[in-house]
Design an enzyme around this catalytic site. Structure first.
Site, short mmCIF file in Angstrom:
data_model
loop_
_atom_site.label_atom_id
_atom_site.label_comp_id
_atom_site.label_asym_id
_atom_site.label_seq_id
_atom_site.Cartn_x
_atom_site.Cartn_y
_atom_site.Cartn_z
N ASP A 60 -29.18 -14.43 -7.70
CA ASP A 60 -29.34 -14.33 -9.16
C ASP A 60 -28.84 -13.00 -9.72
O ASP A 60 -29.13 -12.66 -10.88
CB ASP A 60 -30.82 -14.51 -9.52
CG ASP A 60 -31.28 -15.96 -9.35
OD1 ASP A 60 -30.73 -16.82 -10.06
OD2 ASP A 60 -32.15 -16.22 -8.52
N GLU A 65 -29.24 -8.39 -16.82
CA GLU A 65 -30.15 -7.98 -17.90
C GLU A 65 -31.58 -7.76 -17.41
O GLU A 65 -32.30 -6.93 -17.95
CB GLU A 65 -30.17 -9.04 -18.99
CG GLU A 65 -31.19 -8.72 -20.09
CD GLU A 65 -31.21 -9.76 -21.18
OE1 GLU A 65 -30.84 -9.40 -22.30
OE2 GLU A 65 -31.58 -10.91 -20.93
N ASP A 66 -31.96 -8.51 -16.37
CA ASP A 66 -33.37 -8.49 -15.97
C ASP A 66 -33.80 -7.24 -15.22
O ASP A 66 -34.98 -6.95 -15.13
CB ASP A 66 -33.68 -9.73 -15.10
CG ASP A 66 -33.56 -11.00 -15.92
OD1 ASP A 66 -34.01 -11.00 -17.07
OD2 ASP A 66 -33.00 -11.99 -15.40
N HIS A 161 -38.33 -16.62 -19.96
CA HIS A 161 -38.33 -15.24 -20.46
C HIS A 161 -38.47 -15.28 -21.98
O HIS A 161 -38.09 -16.26 -22.63
CB HIS A 161 -36.99 -14.56 -20.13
CG HIS A 161 -36.83 -14.17 -18.70
ND1 HIS A 161 -35.79 -14.59 -17.93
CD2 HIS A 161 -37.58 -13.38 -17.90
CE1 HIS A 161 -35.90 -14.09 -16.71
NE2 HIS A 161 -36.98 -13.34 -16.67
N CYS A 248 -28.50 -12.70 -20.55
CA CYS A 248 -28.83 -12.30 -19.18
C CYS A 248 -27.65 -11.74 -18.40
O CYS A 248 -27.83 -11.02 -17.43
CB CYS A 248 -29.35 -13.49 -18.38
SG CYS A 248 -30.32 -14.65 -19.28
C1 CIR Z 1 -33.89 -16.48 -12.64
O1 CIR Z 1 -34.64 -17.47 -12.61
O2 CIR Z 1 -34.28 -15.35 -12.47
C2 CIR Z 1 -32.41 -16.72 -12.85
N1 CIR Z 1 -32.02 -17.93 -12.25
C3 CIR Z 1 -32.10 -16.74 -14.32
C4 CIR Z 1 -32.40 -15.46 -14.99
C5 CIR Z 1 -32.15 -15.52 -16.44
N2 CIR Z 1 -32.35 -14.26 -17.04
C6 CIR Z 1 -32.78 -14.09 -18.28
O3 CIR Z 1 -33.18 -15.06 -18.93
N3 CIR Z 1 -32.83 -12.86 -18.75
#
Ligand code: CIR
Length: 253
Positions: A60, A65-66, A161, A248
């Site tokens: 991932d 962004e996370d 999120h 993201c």
């Molecule tokens: C996750 O579940 O962490 C990733 N597949 C998707 C992350 C998406 N990020 C976000 O909405 N900021």
């Protein structure tokens, strides 16, 4: 105004990424094409883009962004709530440090993924989700206050999120979906409701006057254009399969 962005190339292992979308497995070469076009869109908005290499050990990791919150006054490395994503922060650190010499961190006592954080001028709304907890949000608010900013926690129950269901487009305009449309924390905003059949477009991104909108959501696109914004559509189908939205895929600062 934003001047820069950081992105990370998708890894081939993205097919093993976390998801609840039930849209099938992403096609890696199409994902790479879409990622290239995303980078073009950022550049069209005037951003200088730092492109980081793929990390095969982290399926991932293109969702940069996370793992960090970049604000006008400071940068904070997060501590993702998803076990498989926790190690991603160490790989973003040097890229962020190039622009922010003093990095703050969320310690292991708490969890934050920055997809849960929405910036509105100097205030940061922090969604409490399966990935971001009260302890992490408290640490984050402490860091923000040290640098002259503020934060508040937002209770939520349905979304992955916070920004899955909410996008701030500046000028008091807020795209909302589902529980966020009537959420008491956002009553003061001009809320533009995204229809349930186009929920994915609730994650759109304002960059220097242009709004990036995922391709294929005509009603949402029209609503955004009616607010007077220039728009740029970006095909996102392969990232949508992994629950990843437009915001993201980049850190914008
Ligand atoms: C996750 O579940 O962490 C990733 N597949 C998707 C992350 C998406 N990020 C976000 O909405 N900021």
């Amino acid at each position: 105004m934003f001047t820069r962005a950081i992105v990370r190339k998708p890894s081939q292992s993205m097919v093993n990424g976390l998801t609840e979308a039930e849209l099938g497995l992403p096609d890696y070469s199409l994902a790479c094409e879409q990622h290239q076009d995303y980078i073009c869109a950022l550049k069209e908005c005037g951003l200088q883009v730092t492109e980081l290499p793929a990390l095969e050990d982290y399926p991932d990791s293109c969702f940069v962004e996370d793992v960090a919150l970049l604000t006008p006054n400071c940068a904070i490395l997060t501590n993702p709530g998803a076990d498989s994503r926790r190690g991603e922060t160490q790989f973003i650190e040097s890229a962020v440090q190039e622009f922010y010499p003093n990095l703050e961190r969320i310690s292991s006592a708490g969890h934050v993924e920055a997809g849960d954080i929405m910036m509105v001028a100097k205030h940061f709304y922090i969604g409490l989700s399966d990935r971001t907890d009260t302890q992490g949000a408290s640490q984050l608010i402490g860091h923000l206050e040290t640098y002259g900013m503020t934060g508040s926690m937002v209770k939520m129950s349905e979304l992955l999120h916070l920004k899955t269901g909410l996008s701030y487009l500046e000028n008091n305009n807020l795209l909302t979906f589902g529980e966020m449309h009537t959420h008491p924390d956002f009553v003061g905003f001009n809320r533009i409701e995204i229809d349930a059949d186009e929920d994915y477009a609730a994650n759109s991104v304002w960059i220097n006057g242009t709004v990036l909108v995922p391709k294929g959501f005509p009603k949402a696109l029209k609503k955004i254009q009616q607010l007077g914004y220039k728009t740029r559509e970006v095909a996102m189908s392969e990232f949508q399969k992994l629950d990843g939205g437009l915001s993201c895929l980049s850190l914008r600062f």
